[in-house]
Scaffold this motif. Structure first.
Motif: not given
Length: 516
Positions: A332, A336, A350, A385, A388, A403, A407, A410-411, A467
């Motif tokens: 992830m 980016l 992140n 994910s 996205i 998005q 993201e 998901s991270y 993704f």
């Protein structure tokens, strides 16, 4: 009159503790200031671990450029590789990145990605070679010291790299040393406390990693426009200072010392972290058990894990789940760039996701089922994910912010799942093989990191390869957790026989309840 001092490991006239967990909680307390300071110092290794893991984001990037001749060059349409060298120029000094300093902008993807790939390959090999040493001959403390020392020296030597090949080799050495830092820190910090505080102390090492990740974009932003070598210098010197602190101030794990038969050293360490003076007595029954030392073969721990069917099943499951988590955890931040965000801001966002992940795990680790929490985090991360990828294929304007939110979600789920799985793995395996089991789980996580850059590169043309696959992998592989036993609130076992007996009792109790 003052209350008489209680012996450390009981005397012949009192009821002896049944496990080392009970010994620690009865005579030292489940968590004291000495244990807190020990865990804090050990967990701080995560700062330097994170810095070396993600430093390539700011040292190996491809800088922006501009045209110097308007007749034969256009910034947005021209291919830099077919332009004359006099027709374009870098926006900043060529020394800001290894790509521009060594003129790698037109090299193949293998050469450009060689340093980062070498780092993760070093992590894999280092984990396989060094992981069992912490369980067999070296112990947790000495292994942590050696790993940090290798990491700091290789980072310092990287400053003097003359070309990309030497640079890639030193990154390999750096990854080789870094491989066991997180494992040793996690095991060493949790083996000195009782079960009540084990989960929360385990989270401290993840906070260290978060601080290291968060400090990196700040250091890189301050260093922007300067040589990439300065960033390696800034990260290597503090690591060397930390090595000295580990050598003189960190205690070895008393659990490991007991398993190795080094009773006097273990008692001495327990006395150092106790709140009051305690006697150095040991029951006869305890002595007999402790004298059963494991094999001195450094691969004995791995051999035991493979030979025991229940241990192999648990190890295989945690490794499969960790691989899926690793794809998202390392992929992830790299992906980016596919969403076209500022490299400093994206890395900072992140890194900040580690904070809520650690806080949620910290406060809920004693309340949530390990198995259900792991399944939930991996499923939510997978759905985010895949969404996205779905947004990239929908003709919707201005969906970049959505998005980014997906993201980050998901991270965040990958970070939380990783935290839970590491604590889960600690409780699934006994002391004699615990470090090796966690090391193998982390190796599977790193293996996901090896594949994620390739998937991200392929995903620049079609998001299904990045993704889409990230989401399917972490979501589906997380379901394997269903086959693991629940461990929340259980005592840590010290031997394979003890763990096997507990597992057999649990299965018998479950069968009896089903029959009833």
């Amino acid at each position: 009159m003052a209350e008489p001092t209680r012996p450390l490991l009981t005397d012949s006239n009192s009821l002896p503790p049944r496990s080392l967990d009970e010994t620690i909680e009865r005579y030292i307390g489940s968590f004291g200031w000495a244990q807190f300071l020990q865990a804090t110092l050990v967990s701080f290794s995560g700062v330097f671990d994170a810095q070396q893991t993600f430093i390539s984001v700011f040292t190996d990037f491809e800088p922006t450029w501009h045209c110097t001749e308007s007749d034969s060059c256009h910034d947005s349409l021209s291919n830099i590789c077919i332009l004359p060298k006099t027709a374009w120029s870098w926006d900043l000094s060529p020394h800001v990145s290894v790509i521009s300093e060594w003129s790698l902008q037109c090299s193949g993807s293998f050469v450009k990605g060689l340093p980062e790939s070498s780092f993760f390959v070093g992590c894999l090999i280092g984990g396989l070679v060094l992981s069992t040493l912490a369980d067999s001959s070296m112990g947790r403390k000495n292994m942590l010291f050696l790993s940090c020392l290798i990491m700091s020296i290789s980072a310092m030597l990287t400053v003097f790299s003359p070309n990309v090949w030497v640079y890639a080799f030193l990154r390999f050495v750096n990854g080789f040393g870094r491989a066991t830092v997180g494992t040793c820190a996690l095991v060493l910090s949790t083996e000195l406390v009782g079960k009540k505080w084990r989960g929360r102390v385990g989270i401290m090492s993840f906070f260290g990693f978060m601080l290291g990740f968060l400090s990196l974009p700040a250091m890189a932003y301050i260093n922007r426009g300067n040589s990439w070598r300065v960033l390696y210098l800034w990260t290597s010197v503090p690591t060397m200072v930390y090595c000295v602190m580990v050598r003189f101030f960190v205690c070895e794990s008393p659990r490991w010392l007991f398993v190795r038969g080094r009773r006097e050293e273990a008692i001495s360490i327990l006395k150092r972290v106790a709140s009051s003076d305690v006697a150095m007595s040991l029951p006869f029954e305890e002595q007999e058990n402790i004298d059963e030392k494991p094999s001195v073969n450094i691969y004995a721990a791995m051999k035991v894990l493979v030979e025991k069917r229940w241990a192999l099943k648990r190890l295989s499951t945690v490794m499969v789940v960790a691989f899926g988590i690793g794809l998202v955890y390392y992929g992830m931040p790299l992906a980016l760039s596919n969403l076209d965000f500022n490299v400093y801001m994206s890395a900072a966002f992140n890194a900040l996701m580690d904070l809520p992940a650690n806080l949620i795990t910290l406060f809920l680790v004693d309340k949530l089922s390990r198995r259900n929490a792991l399944i939930g985090f991996t499923a939510l991360g997978g759905v985010s994910s895949v969404l996205i990828f779905a947004l990239q294929n929908l003709r919707i304007n201005n969906h970049g912010a959505l998005q980014l939110v997906l993201e980050l979600m998901s991270y965040f789920c990958a970070c939380s799942a990783f935290n839970v799985e590491m604590i889960y793995t600690i409780e699934l395996f006994p002391t004699c093989v615990r470090n090796s089991a966690i090391a193998m789980a982390r190796q599977a996580l790193v293996l996901g990191g090896v594949f994620s850059p390739v998937m991200v590169a392929a995903g620049r043309k079609n998001g299904v390869w990045s993704f889409g696959l990230f989401g399917l992998a972490i979501g589906l592989l997380g379901l394997f957790t269903v086959g693991l036993p629940e461990t929340r609130g259980s005592d840590l076992c010290d031997t394979m026989d003890e763990e096997e007996c507990r597992d057999r009792r649990s299965n018998n109790d479950m069968a009896s309840s089903v029959i009833a």
